[in-house]
Design a protein around this motif. Sequence first.
Motif, mmCIF file in Angstrom:
data_model
loop_
_atom_site.group_PDB
_atom_site.id
_atom_site.type_symbol
_atom_site.label_atom_id
_atom_site.label_comp_id
_atom_site.label_asym_id
_atom_site.label_seq_id
_atom_site.Cartn_x
_atom_site.Cartn_y
_atom_site.Cartn_z
ATOM 1 N N SER A 28 52.724 85.380 117.887
ATOM 2 C CA SER A 28 52.784 86.155 118.990
ATOM 3 C C SER A 28 51.598 86.883 119.417
ATOM 4 C CB SER A 28 53.483 87.532 118.751
ATOM 5 O OG SER A 28 54.178 88.100 119.877
ATOM 6 N N TYR A 29 51.328 87.284 120.572
ATOM 7 C CA TYR A 29 50.057 87.901 121.045
ATOM 8 C C TYR A 29 49.749 89.235 120.256
ATOM 9 C CZ TYR A 29 53.336 91.148 123.364
ATOM 10 O OH TYR A 29 54.455 91.884 123.395
ATOM 11 N N ALA A 30 50.512 89.689 119.244
ATOM 12 C CA ALA A 30 49.800 90.922 118.652
ATOM 13 C C ALA A 30 50.868 90.889 117.412
ATOM 14 C CB ALA A 30 50.384 92.404 119.232
ATOM 15 N N GLY A 31 49.948 91.338 116.218
ATOM 16 C CA GLY A 31 50.461 91.387 115.021
ATOM 17 C C GLY A 31 50.153 90.151 114.406
ATOM 18 N N SER A 32 50.910 90.180 113.088
ATOM 19 C CA SER A 32 50.667 88.850 112.256
ATOM 20 C C SER A 32 51.879 88.397 111.521
ATOM 21 C CB SER A 32 49.497 88.987 111.078
ATOM 22 O OG SER A 32 49.957 90.322 110.308
ATOM 23 N N GLY A 33 52.187 87.396 111.283
ATOM 24 C CA GLY A 33 53.285 86.641 110.613
ATOM 25 C C GLY A 33 53.927 85.673 111.683
ATOM 26 N N GLU A 34 54.942 84.679 111.227
ATOM 27 C CA GLU A 34 55.382 83.657 111.827
ATOM 28 C C GLU A 34 56.777 84.201 112.535
ATOM 29 O OE1 GLU A 34 55.486 80.051 110.096
ATOM 30 O OE2 GLU A 34 53.474 79.763 109.829
#
Length: 272
Positions: free
Chosen positions: A185-191
């Motif tokens: 995504s455009y922000a944060g981390s993780g799939e």
Amino acid sequence: MIAANRANWDARVPVHLDGGYDLDALRAGQQRLADFEYAAVDVRDRDVLHLQCHIGTDTICLARHGARAVGLDLSPASVAAARGLAAECGVDVEYVAAAVDDAVDALGGRRFDVVYTGKGALCWLPDLTAWARVVADLLRPGGVLHVVEFHPLMNAAADEQSWPEVVLDWPYLPSGAIRVESAESYAGSGELEAPVSYEWTHGIGTVIGAVTGAGLRLTSFAEHDVSPWRRWPDMAAAGDGWWTWPGGVPRLPLLYSLRAQAPGWTSTSRRA
């Protein structure tokens, strides 16, 4: 396609809650909207509907600015997160889970003084003519639509740039549904567990045509060279979490803001 987008935005929620939106700053009282957004429309003591509110960060800011705020989003996970975040911030906001097309029924026919839609919302709508008609049905006589959106020129710009040139690789004008598959995504981390989404491009003329075609009177339009999204890593800081073009790059718009008014305004109406 709308069902795929709903699943995609449900999947974005845990990613965005995990450091993607600087929520600690929001909880501490930081405003996420720019001064020009607050200056454009008077929301104090007014019924304000925020369409496509996601996890409700901007809705909370509108409420803190004195609005009786309602947020609506197609993603049930987003609405659940928004309710929890509003409670953590000690702000009274009502949230409703529904797609924009279903907003009139989902809100029980209520009407609002202001309908607000913020950055990164319109690209998820396939038909702006239908959207504008819904907005017109949601506004009281004399009510105001306030749009602040990423400029289609910014959206058309490529992820990889060769400054000082600005390279475009995305449509500006409407070109049908665009399938996107990305686990990020455009922000944060993780799939993302649901990586497929669909977007639609809308030029400025398309937006204005839809708004005026729905019977709303355009009262202001402006273009801005700042963005809350650090679209490219070498963008220049503009202060308060906002970004602008790197030095030496042509000053193209990054955002635009639009205001339009529903019929029924009188000299005794409150200032829009």
